[in-house]
Structures are given as structure tokens and as C-alpha cells.
Enzyme design. Structure first.
Site: not given
Length: 328
Positions: A113, A255, A285
Site C-alpha cells: 500500500c 492511503h 482499500n
């Protein structure tokens, strides 16, 4: 040394949508439970005939249009992903071919990520030293193909998509540029979030498949604690490196993992939530793609404007983390 300027931004989300109500029919969960714990309401899912490289191409094309550039001006394609089309070759090479780029450097980067921050960090080095003038940095994932839809802890979280920046060499008189970037890793925590099967240590066997070793596995409470810690630390590092106070920032683009993590990080700086770009409710996500997707969405709807001061921050499997401050 040259400066790195963000010349263009683009993103792409697949058309298919998986809502929390859809997940209610697949696993023991509910819309309200997911929203309360994550802020996620829906996520996008790749079509059967789409791969990671296809997502990259569409985001890259839009970034090139925004930059008013053509693919023949690009010197390097860097793809940050943990869900490539193949083990080899690199997805970046496939993107190169599909975009029609000729004889340029292309490679993948795996920092989960945090991958897009890592990618900007690497691209910045090429730009600063004068090695390259124009670089495509792409974050892309099709994580829905790595999920166990019997595992409530992971299958509710992730979605698919891609985002891209065109970063270009700019003279030292350019006022809008990447001011600082930082990247870290703590490999001691690798087992908190991983896909154990499929590599050379645990190659695909019938036993690995039967045990679900090829699926993503996560220890959520530990990830939450470490994510909050590392993202806050990376934000401080970037602010201290540039002597910028939090109140001077126009936006933070974090993020997009979990709204509760974002709120916890913002709370450490008393930073108002209305100045944090959040898209997690509609994308879930998207790992390495989440920051450029969120950035592009806010740019396209008018929240982010040229000349604004923006902080990017991320964490991911590894555990990796990173931050960057740019005047856009």
C-alpha cells in the site's frame, strides 16, 4: 539538481461495483458493521477480461492527457503493485507495449500500500539527477482476485483500480514541485499482512491451495496499531524536513485503508478532517492505487488545485510506510 514537478494526474476505476449489501450475501457481515469499522460502502471490481496492466493503461492515458503529453515523451514507466498480471514479466513492460512506448526503461515495484509513495521517491531520484525527464508513476491493483470471500476480516476491505502521475523535470525556478519524500520498512512485522503461498518458499501445491495459503491474510488489530504509528511518524518526518506546520497544508491525501486509521492520524496533528481527502467509502482499500486515485478524484472535482501544498502518507504490508510533500 533538478526539481520534480507533477505534470499530470489520472485514474481509472472498473465499472463493476461490489457493495456492502452484496457482501452480506457472501459472508457473515452487514452494511452497518462494515461502515462503522471502516467507512467503506462499496468497492470496484475488475471485469473478467481485465488485468492489472489494463487498469494501468487507462489511468496512464488519462494522466498523459492531463499533462498534455504523448507516450513518446516518456522515459520510464514504473508500476507499483502487489497484484501483477504475471510473476514475470513485469506488468510495467506490458503497459509499455500497450501504450506504444518504445525502448524505454520499465519495471515493477512491490511496497504494497506504500507502493505509490515509494514510486514517487524513486522517480524523484531519476529526475533530480537528470537521468530522465518524464516518468509515468502508476499505482494499480486488482486485489479482489487475491481475496478469500469466506474471510470477513479481509474480503470487506479491498477493491480494484489504478492511478497515475506524470512527473517531469523542472527548473529550479519552478514553484510547484515535490519538496520531500521519505520511505521506510519494518520487515520484522511482515507476517501481520501477507499472502504466504505462491512464492518460491511456498510454491503453489495442492496443499497450499487447500489451506488457502494463496489468499491475503491479515492480523487487523496489529495492523491498525502499526498503521497509525507509522503514518503519523512519516507525516512528522516530512513536515520537519520542509519546516512546514500542519496548518500550512491545504490537503492531506492519505492511503485509503480505513476511516478510523485516518481519523486517528489526523487527531495526532489536530488536523481538520474536512481538509483530508477521503474516498474510501466508494473505493475501499486499493493498496498502491489508493493515493493517486484519491488525489485525482479530488483534483477532478475541484478540491485540489494547482499551487496547493499537499501531504501524502501511506503504510502497507512489509510493513512499509512513506510520506511526501508537494506543491501541486
Amino acid at each position: 539538481m533538478f526539481r520534480t514537478h507533477v505534470a499530470g494526474v489520472g485514474s481509472y476505476l472498473p465499472e463493476k461495483i461490489l457493495t456492502n449489501y452484496d457482501l452480506e450475501k457472501m459472508v457473515d457481515t452487514s452494511h452497518d458493521w462494515i461502515v462503522q469499522r471502516t467507512g467503506i460502502e462499496k468497492r470496484h471490481v475488475v471485469a473478467d477480461d481485465e488485468g492489472c496492466s489494463d487498469l494501468c493503461v487507462k489511468a496512464a492515458q488519462r494522466a498523459l492527457v492531463d499533462a498534455k503529453m504523448t507516450i513518446d515523451q516518456i522515459d520510464l514507466i514504473l508500476v507499483a503493485t502487489v497484484s501483477p498480471d504475471y510473476k514475470m514479466p513485469a506488468t510495467a513492460c506490458l503497459v509499455q507495449a500497450k501504450l506504444g512506448a518504445k525502448n524505454i526503461m520499465a519495471f515493477d515495484l512491490n511496497a504494497a500500500c506504500s507502493g505509490f509513495i515509494y514510486g514517487l521517491f524513486v522517480a524523484d531520484q531519476f529526475i533530480k539527477t537528470g537521468a530522465y525527464k518524464h516518468i509515468l508513476v502508476i499505482g494499480a491493483e486488482n486485489l479482489t482476485r487475491l481475496l478469500n470471500y469466506k474471510d470477513r476480516d479481509t474480503c470487506i476491505l479491498f477493491g480494484d483500480g489504478a492511478g497515475a502521475f506524470v512527473v517531469s523535470q523542472a527548473p529550479d525556478t519552478e514553484k510547484n514541485y515535490l519538496m520531500t519524500a521519505h520511505a521506510h520498512a519494518e520487515g520484522a512485522y511482515a507476517e501481520l499482512l501477507w499472502a504466504k503461498g505462491g512464492g518460491t518458499r511456498h510454491p503453489f501445491t495442492q496443499q497450499v491451495l487447500d489451506e488457502g495459503g494463496h489468499f491475503m491474510q491479515m492480523r487487523g488489530k496489529e495492523i491498525f496499531k502499526n498503521a497509525t504509528r507509522t503514518m503519523a511518524a512519516c507525516c512528522r518526518e516530512a513536515l520537519e524536513a520542509t519546516h512546514i506546520a500542519p496548518e500550512q497544508l491545504d490537503w492531506i491525501v492519505p492511503h485509503q485503508a480505513n476511516m478510523r486509521i485516518t481519523e486517528a492520524v489526523a487527531g495526532q496533528f489536530n488536523f481538520p478532517m474536512e481538509k483530508i481527502v477521503s474516498t474510501v467509502h466508494e473505493t475501499g482499500n486499493t493498496s498502491a492505487a489508493s493515493i493517486p486515485i484519491a488525489f485525482d478524484m479530488a483534483y477532478k472535482d475541484g478540491r485540489i488545485k494547482r499551487g496547493q501544498l499537499i501531504l501524502l502518507t501511506a503504510f502497507g504490508a512489509g510493513l512499509t510506510s512513506g510520506s511526501a510533500i508537494l506543491r501541486f
